[in-house]
Design a protein around this motif. Structure first.
Motif, short mmCIF file in Angstrom:
data_model
loop_
_atom_site.label_atom_id
_atom_site.label_comp_id
_atom_site.label_asym_id
_atom_site.label_seq_id
_atom_site.Cartn_x
_atom_site.Cartn_y
_atom_site.Cartn_z
N ARG A 108 6.73 -0.24 -3.29
CA ARG A 108 7.96 0.33 -2.74
C ARG A 108 8.59 -0.61 -1.73
NH1 ARG A 108 9.04 6.42 -1.80
NH2 ARG A 108 10.90 6.41 -0.50
N ALA A 109 7.74 -1.35 -0.99
CA ALA A 109 8.24 -2.29 0.02
C ALA A 109 8.58 -3.65 -0.56
CB ALA A 109 7.19 -2.46 1.12
N GLY A 110 8.33 -3.86 -1.85
CA GLY A 110 8.64 -5.13 -2.48
C GLY A 110 7.68 -6.25 -2.15
N VAL A 111 6.42 -5.88 -1.82
CA VAL A 111 5.40 -6.86 -1.47
C VAL A 111 4.45 -7.05 -2.65
CG1 VAL A 111 3.46 -7.40 0.06
CG2 VAL A 111 5.51 -6.27 0.97
N GLU A 112 4.24 -8.31 -3.07
CA GLU A 112 3.35 -8.58 -4.19
C GLU A 112 1.91 -8.21 -3.82
OE1 GLU A 112 1.72 -12.24 -7.02
OE2 GLU A 112 3.28 -12.62 -5.52
N ALA A 113 1.26 -7.43 -4.66
CA ALA A 113 -0.09 -6.96 -4.34
C ALA A 113 -0.94 -6.89 -5.60
CB ALA A 113 -0.04 -5.58 -3.68
N ARG A 114 -2.24 -7.04 -5.38
CA ARG A 114 -3.20 -6.88 -6.47
C ARG A 114 -4.31 -5.95 -6.00
NH1 ARG A 114 -4.11 -12.86 -9.30
NH2 ARG A 114 -1.92 -13.20 -9.87
N GLY A 131 -6.57 3.16 -2.09
CA GLY A 131 -5.99 1.83 -2.23
C GLY A 131 -5.18 1.69 -3.50
N SER A 132 -5.78 2.03 -4.62
CA SER A 132 -5.09 1.86 -5.90
C SER A 132 -4.00 2.90 -6.12
CB SER A 132 -6.09 1.90 -7.06
OG SER A 132 -6.82 3.11 -7.06
N ARG A 133 -4.14 4.08 -5.53
CA ARG A 133 -3.12 5.12 -5.72
C ARG A 133 -2.00 5.03 -4.67
NH1 ARG A 133 -3.68 9.89 -4.74
NH2 ARG A 133 -5.53 9.84 -3.40
N LEU A 134 -2.38 4.83 -3.41
CA LEU A 134 -1.42 4.97 -2.32
C LEU A 134 -0.94 3.63 -1.75
CD1 LEU A 134 -3.20 7.89 -0.40
CD2 LEU A 134 -1.55 8.02 -2.29
N THR A 135 -1.88 2.75 -1.42
CA THR A 135 -1.48 1.46 -0.85
C THR A 135 -0.69 0.64 -1.85
OG1 THR A 135 -3.34 1.44 0.68
CG2 THR A 135 -2.35 -0.69 0.15
N ALA A 136 -1.14 0.59 -3.09
CA ALA A 136 -0.40 -0.15 -4.11
C ALA A 136 1.00 0.43 -4.30
CB ALA A 136 -1.18 -0.12 -5.43
N TRP A 137 1.10 1.76 -4.25
CA TRP A 137 2.39 2.43 -4.38
C TRP A 137 3.31 2.06 -3.22
CZ3 TRP A 137 4.58 6.66 -1.52
CH2 TRP A 137 5.66 7.30 -2.14
N GLU A 138 2.76 2.05 -2.00
CA GLU A 138 3.58 1.72 -0.83
C GLU A 138 4.01 0.25 -0.85
OE1 GLU A 138 3.21 3.18 3.08
OE2 GLU A 138 1.49 4.46 2.59
#
Length: 348
Positions: free
Chosen positions: A213-219, A203-210
């Motif tokens: 990259r997609a320009g979606v705000e995430a925490r 989650g913190s390495r891959l999902t946050a990176w994706e």
């Protein structure tokens, strides 16, 4: 960081997501997920052992991506053994055993066995065409799931997801993450939350990176914070992928998914599972029959920065858990939105 490989591919289009899996006709190129987000390192695999190692050692993970990788691995194996059927079949048995829980692996190998034909020498052209078809079908399925799942989500404050289910885990825009990104683009969700997903931190390495990259705000949050997040009213949906779905709707997915489903039901948060129909296993009556992969305890200690287990300690390290179908509000495949009571007897 290295740039994306300049391989001419019909799969390259913005709506297909970025391609972490590429085949140039002879060498298989795979983005090594273990190195992200620090750097983009591409593996070049030209023998079956290296493909098996990539699956087993999590250089590639995510059920659809594993299936696509296996399909291209079958093509590589055919070249490696000079198209001889016996050694090729032996290789397929080893490939299928690389990881036991994700049904897409055995599904893809079964398709490649059928494509190989019955002659003493396997049909290379048919194998390569079948592998590319599996890849293209997953891209199309991703797009269909993103539309179906995205429209299911009404305007909401937040979505929580677990593990990684985007372009890194599939052949296209992703399963659960594809739905989430679609919902964000449609203005249906204000914010996305991603569990760290221990011990490999997908989650913190891959999902946050994706998502970045997609320009979606995430925490990003640790798994232990999910209950507090739901209690605070910050999320209205939990959206996750799956590695195997039984006939009754029981779902095997990354360890921690079951806990999220229990928490979601308690807090009145909806639970959505997104996976292609290749992940359905209608022959599996319920989740009790799903084999759960156990991995080395070293992974837990390594996540804590330790090179070996503390004296007197042991560990239990299942990769997946099984969420009962009764805790899931809907399961989305490329065929549409499925609701309980689930019946996948005619699927696949």
């Amino acid at each position: 960081m290295s740039s994306i490989l300049p391989i001419d591919s019909p799969f390259e289009a913005p709506e297909n997501g970025f391609q972490a899996i590429r085949f140039d006709g002879r060498v298989f190129h795979l983005l090594d997920q273990r190195e992200l987000p620090a750097r983009e390192r591409w593996l070049q695999l030209d023998d079956l052992d290296s493909v098996i190692a990539a699956i087993r050692d999590l250089a590639v993970r995510g059920a659809p991506a594993i299936g696509i990788t296996a399909a291209y691995g079958a093509v590589i194996r055919a070249r490696e053994v000079g198209l001889e059927r016996g050694p090729w079949l032996e290789g397929m048995a080893r490939l299928e055993a690389a990881r036991p829980t994700a049904v897409n692996l055995s599904w893809a190998v079964a398709r490649m066995r059928r494509a190989a034909g019955e002659a003493e020498r396997v049909d290379l052209a048919r194998l390569e065409a079948e592998a590319r078809a599996i890849h293209a079908e997953d891209i199309a399925a991703n797009q269909a799931m993103a539309r179906a799942g995205g429209s299911e989500i009404g305007a909401c404050r937040g979505i929580l997801t677990h593990c990684n289910t985007g372009s890194l885990a599939t052949g296209g825009v992703g399963t659960a993450l594809g739905v989430i990104i679609q919902a964000a683009k449609d203005g249906r969700v204000e914010r996305v939350f991603a569990d760290e997903t221990r011990p490999w931190l997908q989650g913190s390495r891959l999902t946050a990176w994706e998502l970045a990259r997609a320009g979606v705000e995430a925490r990003v949050l640790v798994e232990g914070a999910a209950a507090a997040l739901m209690a605070a009213g910050e999320v209205q949906w939990v959206v996750v992928g799956a590695d195997r779905i039984a006939a009754n709707g029981d779902v095997a997915n990354k360890i921690g998914t079951y806990a999220l489903a229990v928490l979601a039901r308690h807090h009145g948060v909806k639970m959505m599972v997104v996976a292609p129909s290749s992940t359905l296993d209608p022959a599996m009556e319920n989740g009790q029959g799903i084999e759960i992969e156990q991995r080395a305890a070293d992974e837990i200690w390594a996540a804590a920065g330790l090179t070996e287990a503390p004296a007197g300690f042991a560990a239990w390290n299942p990769v997946f858990d099984v969420t009962p179908g009764e805790l899931i509000d809907c399961i989305v495949t490329e065929q549409g939105v499925h609701r309980p009571p689930y019946d996948f007897s005619g699927a696949r």
